[in-house]
Design a protein around this motif. Structure first.
Motif, PDB file in Angstrom:
ATOM      1  N   LEU A  18       0.831  -1.206   0.000  1.00 20.64           N
ATOM      2  CA  LEU A  18       0.000   0.000   0.000  1.00 20.64           C
ATOM      3  C   LEU A  18       0.869   1.260   0.000  1.00 20.64           C
ATOM      4  O   LEU A  18       0.591   2.226  -0.730  1.00 20.64           O
ATOM      5  CB  LEU A  18      -0.919   0.003   1.224  1.00 20.64           C
ATOM      6  CG  LEU A  18      -2.212  -0.804   1.109  1.00 20.64           C
ATOM      7  CD1 LEU A  18      -2.774  -1.112   2.487  1.00 20.64           C
ATOM      8  CD2 LEU A  18      -3.247  -0.041   0.284  1.00 20.64           C
ATOM      9  N   PHE A 190      -2.296   3.339   6.248  1.00 23.01           N
ATOM     10  CA  PHE A 190      -1.865   2.194   5.450  1.00 23.01           C
ATOM     11  C   PHE A 190      -1.608   0.964   6.318  1.00 23.01           C
ATOM     12  O   PHE A 190      -1.829  -0.165   5.886  1.00 23.01           O
ATOM     13  CB  PHE A 190      -0.637   2.579   4.627  1.00 23.01           C
ATOM     14  CG  PHE A 190      -0.908   3.692   3.667  1.00 23.01           C
ATOM     15  CD1 PHE A 190      -1.919   3.587   2.719  1.00 23.01           C
ATOM     16  CD2 PHE A 190      -0.176   4.875   3.720  1.00 23.01           C
ATOM     17  CE1 PHE A 190      -2.192   4.623   1.833  1.00 23.01           C
ATOM     18  CE2 PHE A 190      -0.440   5.918   2.846  1.00 23.01           C
ATOM     19  CZ  PHE A 190      -1.453   5.786   1.902  1.00 23.01           C
ATOM     20  N   GLY A 194      -3.859  -2.293   5.622  1.00 25.17           N
ATOM     21  CA  GLY A 194      -3.182  -3.536   5.261  1.00 25.17           C
ATOM     22  C   GLY A 194      -3.386  -4.639   6.266  1.00 25.17           C
ATOM     23  O   GLY A 194      -3.601  -5.810   5.900  1.00 25.17           O
ATOM     24  N   TYR A 206      -6.428  -6.405  -6.513  1.00 24.91           N
ATOM     25  CA  TYR A 206      -5.264  -5.943  -5.758  1.00 24.91           C
ATOM     26  C   TYR A 206      -4.347  -7.082  -5.318  1.00 24.91           C
ATOM     27  O   TYR A 206      -3.143  -6.896  -5.181  1.00 24.91           O
ATOM     28  CB  TYR A 206      -5.724  -5.167  -4.521  1.00 24.91           C
ATOM     29  CG  TYR A 206      -6.697  -4.069  -4.807  1.00 24.91           C
ATOM     30  CD1 TYR A 206      -6.309  -2.931  -5.521  1.00 24.91           C
ATOM     31  CD2 TYR A 206      -8.025  -4.146  -4.388  1.00 24.91           C
ATOM     32  CE1 TYR A 206      -7.205  -1.909  -5.791  1.00 24.91           C
ATOM     33  CE2 TYR A 206      -8.929  -3.136  -4.641  1.00 24.91           C
ATOM     34  CZ  TYR A 206      -8.526  -2.027  -5.348  1.00 24.91           C
ATOM     35  OH  TYR A 206      -9.416  -1.025  -5.620  1.00 24.91           O
ATOM     36  N   TYR A 238      -8.243   1.844  -0.903  1.00 25.07           N
ATOM     37  CA  TYR A 238      -7.727   0.945  -1.934  1.00 25.07           C
ATOM     38  C   TYR A 238      -7.993   1.514  -3.327  1.00 25.07           C
ATOM     39  O   TYR A 238      -7.105   1.529  -4.186  1.00 25.07           O
ATOM     40  CB  TYR A 238      -8.367  -0.432  -1.799  1.00 25.07           C
ATOM     41  CG  TYR A 238      -7.562  -1.398  -0.971  1.00 25.07           C
ATOM     42  CD1 TYR A 238      -6.791  -2.391  -1.564  1.00 25.07           C
ATOM     43  CD2 TYR A 238      -7.567  -1.322   0.414  1.00 25.07           C
ATOM     44  CE1 TYR A 238      -6.049  -3.281  -0.812  1.00 25.07           C
ATOM     45  CE2 TYR A 238      -6.822  -2.201   1.187  1.00 25.07           C
ATOM     46  CZ  TYR A 238      -6.073  -3.187   0.569  1.00 25.07           C
ATOM     47  OH  TYR A 238      -5.326  -4.052   1.328  1.00 25.07           O
ATOM     48  N   ARG A 242      -4.290   2.019  -4.171  1.00 27.22           N
ATOM     49  CA  ARG A 242      -3.709   0.694  -4.408  1.00 27.22           C
ATOM     50  C   ARG A 242      -3.808   0.359  -5.887  1.00 27.22           C
ATOM     51  O   ARG A 242      -4.863   0.509  -6.508  1.00 27.22           O
ATOM     52  CB  ARG A 242      -4.468  -0.356  -3.580  1.00 27.22           C
ATOM     53  CG  ARG A 242      -3.870  -1.750  -3.626  1.00 27.22           C
ATOM     54  CD  ARG A 242      -2.594  -1.870  -2.816  1.00 27.22           C
ATOM     55  NE  ARG A 242      -2.292  -3.270  -2.545  1.00 27.22           N
ATOM     56  CZ  ARG A 242      -1.550  -4.033  -3.339  1.00 27.22           C
ATOM     57  NH1 ARG A 242      -1.022  -3.525  -4.441  1.00 27.22           N
ATOM     58  NH2 ARG A 242      -1.334  -5.293  -3.028  1.00 27.22           N
TER      59      ARG A 242
END
Length: 261
Positions: A18, A190, A194, A206, A238, A242
């Motif tokens: 990320l 992040f 994550g 992703y 995201y 991402r």
């Protein structure tokens, strides 16, 4: 190019992915294959845990150390605030996410694997034959408790209760602001995003994981509406930052164990 030695299913590696995507850094994923890959990783970094980042001659192990290195070496789009109070809060939330969300999410995932046959088989790659998937699905829940290093029902229950408290706190923090520390994403965001990967796997392209696993997670958390505000926030993070996941290059092939940071 930066090289990330990783395990695709590692939520600590996801934290680093990320950050790399947010900073717009090009990198190559190297999947650490149990066995030969583990030996290679030890030779490279002096330890067996992932993630490990290689930047030219620099080798950095541990997701927190990698995050700090990236912010110093590539300061554009900083993730650690410079203002003292904000910096302290950022590092505090990141450590809390590592030690509370990260560890309890792993325990909660093991509990869900043991209690939910469909979720258990969804973890298997699409290439695994149906016969083998059926055998895995039929393994008794008690055996999965044994495989989870003796972790019993009470440990799973306590982990899930802690996760619910954590997610409730996050929902309150995010109620009137776009990110955990205000108007700009930081390492805290992040890390939390994550490390909740096991709680509910993100949808989209992703991660290189089985399609049946996407959107699934810990029973009683991922499948209830109570924490939807948090997962809606995470999904937006995201979508905004991402990138689609490239396939990782394997580093070895012999079977043995490997630790996950």
């Amino acid at each position: 190019m930066l090289e990330l030695y990783q395990f695709e299913m590692s939520h600590y590696a996801e934290k680093v992915r990320l950050i790399l995507d947010y900073k717009g850094l090009e990198y190559r994923k190297i999947e650490v294959t149990p066995g030969v890959g583990q030996i290679e990783l030890y030779q490279l970094s002096g330890q067996r845990q992932v993630p490990v980042l290689k930047d030219g001659s620099e080798i950095i192990a541990d997701s927190t150390a990698i995050a700090e290195y990236l912010d110093k070496k590539y300061p554009e789009k900083p993730i650690i605030p410079s203002e003292p109070k904000q910096k302290g809060l950022c590092l505090l939330i990141e450590q809390w996410a590592d030690e509370s969300i990260g560890l309890n999410a792993r325990k909660g995932l093991i509990g869900s694997i043991g209690s939910n046959q469909n979720f258990r088989t969804a973890l298997l790659p699409n290439s695994v034959p149906d016969v083998f998937k059926n055998l895995v699905g039929a393994i008794p829940q008690e055996l999965f408790g044994f495989l989870g290093m003796g972790m019993g029902a009470d440990a799973v229950k306590d982990a899930q209760a802690a996760l619910k408290r954590d997610l409730t706190a996050l929902c309150f923090i995010l109620l009137e602001q776009p990110y955990l520390l205000g108007d700009t994403p930081t390492l805290a965001d992040f890390a939390v995003a994550g490390l909740t990967m096991y709680v509910k796997f993100p949808t989209g392209s992703y991660l290189n994981i089985p399609e049946a696993l996407k959107g699934q997670g810990i029973s009683g958390i991922a499948d209830v509406g109570t924490f939807e505000p948090f997962f809606t926030w995470r999904d937006k993070l995201y979508a905004d930052f991402r990138k689609s996941s490239p396939f990782a290059t394997p580093s070895g092939s012999s079977p043995t164990s490997i630790d996950i940071d």
